[in-house]
Write a protein that holds these residues in place. Sequence first.
Motif: not given
Length: 338
Positions: A162-164, A198-203, A216-221
């Motif tokens: 998966a991406f980070s 934890h991954n974040f994008w799109g501020v 926020l993306a975490t644990r597939g959601r």
Amino acid sequence: MSIRARLLVLVLVTAVLVVVAAVVTLRAADRAAERDQARTGEPAARAGTVTLRQPKRLLFRNLAWGPQRDHVSSVPLTTPAGPRTSAPRDCLRFHAAAGTGICLRATGGVVPGHEAVLLDARLRPVRTFPVPGMPTRARVSPSGRLVAWTVFVSGDSYAGSAFSTRTAVYDSRTGTLRPDLEKLAVIKDGRRHRAADHNFWGVTFAADDNRFYATLATRGRTYLVEGDLGRRTLRTLRENVECPSLSPDGTRVAFKKRVPGASAGTPWRLYVLDLRTGSETALAERRSVDDQALWLNGRTLLYALPGDFGADLWSVPADGGGTPRMVVKSGTSPAVVD
């Protein structure tokens, strides 16, 4: 194998490598020459002066083939399909507001990389930041004070296939750089949420230069989070929200949402969320939009879709009515100067 035979093999291998290098160089030169040639049916772009102070303009990354490809370009809001003026500023991602611009670009050199370049109202570099991956999102706050960018990165042990991401926020008034939103505390269901992935994008920023929204993306959601820079917190608000974009009046968030039954390659549809009531409105654009939409005004959204020469900018009403229409051919990463 004798020494003579080994030397012969070494000479042959070296010759092959030299030929391959020459072919690669020639093909790169051909591609560079092709890039500078305008193509039939493409919008006209000419070199000129572009500023962030000229009102009623739409700025974007020009994707029309020719000498101005990838340059920040400008058209009147009233005639966005007309000839475009392009500045000598090449960007992969671009955004601007209130006289501040952000340009995410590739760097040359022996080891290619990427950087975030803070721009003034005349698109002159003010400060440059190296970034650890491929640019994907960029935003400036309505006041021009805060700037955010997101890049894809590799090498995180938890990511697997998966991406980070890395998302940074820079305060142009204080000179403070927050290089990674993962340092902020995440509050989910009223409790501190800790996870290595934890991954974040799109501020997207609120008008107070403190609050912001992001994914926020975490644990597939994925989740819509509301950030508070002063408190250094991120609070989850809603699941299945990506690439939020706050409306000019701060009451609604446009976003892309994964819809049931869609194919894996085209899973998203545009929605607008009313932050007060929590109601969602599906927009009339039924194609999959892999972009962070931009509010053209309080009634209309802009977004990029794949086009013949890379991407085109489309618009759709934010109330769920109307029909999508192309606004700018061969363009992406828009910003409105009003």
